[in-house]
Every structure is written in structure tokens, then in C-alpha cells.
Design an enzyme around this catalytic site. Sequence first.
Site, PDB file in Angstrom:
ATOM      1  N   TYR A  36       0.870  -1.183   0.000  1.00 10.25           N
ATOM      2  CA  TYR A  36       0.000   0.000   0.000  1.00 10.25           C
ATOM      3  C   TYR A  36       0.902   1.228   0.000  1.00 10.25           C
ATOM      4  CZ  TYR A  36      -3.460   3.330   1.915  1.00 10.25           C
ATOM      5  OH  TYR A  36      -4.281   4.403   2.145  1.00 10.25           O
ATOM      6  N   HIS A  86       9.093  -8.767  34.334  1.00 14.10           N
ATOM      7  CA  HIS A  86      10.134  -9.760  34.114  1.00 14.10           C
ATOM      8  C   HIS A  86      11.506  -9.286  34.575  1.00 14.10           C
ATOM      9  CE1 HIS A  86       7.201 -11.926  31.661  1.00 14.10           C
ATOM     10  NE2 HIS A  86       8.068 -12.914  31.533  1.00 14.10           N
ATOM     11  N   GLY A  87      11.609  -8.019  34.977  1.00 17.72           N
ATOM     12  CA  GLY A  87      12.906  -7.500  35.395  1.00 17.72           C
ATOM     13  C   GLY A  87      13.916  -7.580  34.263  1.00 17.72           C
ATOM     14  N   GLU A 109      -0.687   4.285   9.996  1.00 12.02           N
ATOM     15  CA  GLU A 109      -2.128   4.364   9.705  1.00 12.02           C
ATOM     16  C   GLU A 109      -2.729   5.654  10.287  1.00 12.02           C
ATOM     17  OE1 GLU A 109      -2.589   2.430   7.543  1.00 12.02           O
ATOM     18  OE2 GLU A 109      -2.512   0.302   7.994  1.00 12.02           O
TER      19      GLU A 109
END
Length: 388
Positions: free
Chosen positions: A122, A339-340, A364
Site C-alpha cells: 500500500y 520480568h525485570g 495508519e
Amino acid sequence: MNFNLTEDQLAFREAARAFAEKAMAPHAAKWDDEHIFPVSVLKEAGEMGFMGIYTPEALGGMGLSRLDTSVIVEELASACPSTAAFITIHNMATWMVASFAPDDLKQELVPKLASGELLASYCLTEPGAGSDAASLRTKAVRDGDDYVINGSKMFISGAGETDILVLMARTGAADSGAKGISTFVIPANAEGITYGKNEEKMGWHSQPTRTVNLENVRVPVTNRVGEEGDGFAIAMKGLDGGRLNIATCSLGGAQAALVRARNYMHERQQFGKPLAAFQALQFKLADMATNLVAARQMVRLGAYKLDTGDSEATLHCAMAKRFATDACFEVVNDALQLHGGYGYIREYPLERFLRDLRVHQILEGTNEIMRLIIARRLLDDGVAEAIQ
């Protein structure tokens, strides 16, 4: 109102989940690390119908709704947001050709696009025309039975690897604005087309992004999509769905991050207890889930409005895109934080999800432009009441 998915939608979701887990998830990290455009997997997605989800069945697509599409795309994006995003861009371009191109061109191209045999890019954005797309300068001049096109497009997903360009160019005077733009379908290897380097991006590594340069490219009049001057309106119609698509890709990444954060909180021990035992982290997980569900409902509402032809569909799509891409990026960021140090290393996919989702707040239509669309519409009489 029934917020439950139908039996068909549940079946679509399971099929997409199975495909994502088998064909995408095991390879997504390698695609990202080695910048691989997984053409063979895209063709497999075409065999599943995922390259023409809302393209009419008569032209080889699945003929599904935008709501159905969101259910499918979220599952694909939970494995690889970058590849899922390209699939949605291809779907948007395919739908534009299927909806507005001359019949002969539709019959020739759309079944091949919907099957994944051909891939589409596009082409709207230019070096000097990003958010202000109506100011684009790529020029198409009528010459007998052809147009001669000169100009350049930038940040084009898949460029250099795809087969078809769905491209907007100016057929009117330089000052004709949105009314002077037309849309064309151009073979990606047409004489006079050259491609720039594959841009080194923060994320979206599984799809190439290049500049497209056009020098005296001849395109038959029969390859014009819609009437002369209709191009900007066609592009904007495509972008309503495109905004929902990219918001849905954010949902998929955020859902995967939420599940991983939940699992990690049960597994990881600190101070003699699992992370799940700490109330502060419980609250964080609760906020992540709440924001994700709110984003999902906004996207699905926007899809419903688009499916039913609601007069405020564009407004709902803009609001959904703005909220979902912002909220889901924060969900992934929070999951990484939970999660560190592990969240910051590539052994875990969270840093990849974070990099991939960041661009959804830009493309977009940037989220700042979404705010302009929303605010300008809300300032009209009766609109605030109409969306109640």
C-alpha cells in the site's frame, strides 16, 4: 448487546491460533533477528484464507466481517505482530482492489492476492506527505491510454518483495488537494520503478520497508482504481479498516505479553515467595488486563460500526486505534517490567513485542492525528450525543 463470540468466530479463532502456534511462533524470533520476510509462511496463510479475510468470496476471499477479521488477526499477532501487520496491510490493499477496481482487473488479480500467490504493498506516504496525505506530490499524467507516473513513496511495507503496488498519485493540479488524487494498481517490477535500501527499523524486522521511486512509469488507464479524483476517498475508506487492523495487532501482542507475565509471576520466586503473592504486582496485572479488555472492546465496537455502515464508523475506528495502540504498548511495557532484567534480553519475546508495537502508535495515521479526527468530529453538533 451480546459481547460473546459466535460459534463461527470461535472456530476462526481456533484455526488462526493453531496456524500462529505452528507456522509463526516458532520462527518469529529468527525472522526478527535475521530480518527475514517469510514469504512461504504468507503463502501458507493464503491457503488458510488469511490473505483475503474480508475480500468477497466471489473473488476468492473469505468474505468475512471486520469483526471476524479482528478475531483472526489478534491470534496471528500474538505470535508475531510484525508479520501479522503485513498480512493486514495486504488484506487492506486486496480489499481496495476488490472493491473499486474495474471488473477485468478484479478478476485478474484479486483471486491471486486473496490466495497469497501475489503480495501487495500500500503506497500512500511520501517524503513530504505523511500525516498530511492530501498534499502528496507523486504525479500521474494522462497520455492516451496510459498514465505516466513520476514521484516517490516512502516507508512502504513489503516494498521490493511484493508483486503489486496499490499507489496513490496526483492526477489533478498541484493545488487540487484531496480531490486531485487517484489510485492505481501497478506491477511492482514495472519499468521505471526502483527501490531504496531496506530501512533499519526499531521493530517490524520480519517485513522490509523501502522507498519506492517511480520515473516515467507507464500504467494503463484500465489499472486505475475508481474514477479519477476518487483516490483519496478510497485510501481513507481503506484506512478505517486499516486502523482497526493495526489496533488488533497491538491486542495480539499485548495478550501474549499478559499471559507471559501471569505465568512468570507464578514461576519466579523472590524473598521466599512467588511474585504472584505480592499485592503490588497483583494490582499491576489487574490494570494490565483491564486496559487490554477495554482496548479489545473498543476495537470490536469499531469493527461492528464499520460492518454495519454506521455514520460515525470513522470516529469509532479512530478512537479504537488511538486507545488500543497506546494501551497495549503500555501492557507490553508493564509485562517487560514484571520480568525485570529477563524482559530486556532476547531470550524472552517481550522486547520484540515492545519494539513491534511501538510503531503502531505512528502508522495508519499517528495517534496525534487520531486525536484531531476525534476532536473535530466531536465539535460538530449532535455527535457527542450520537455516540452515547
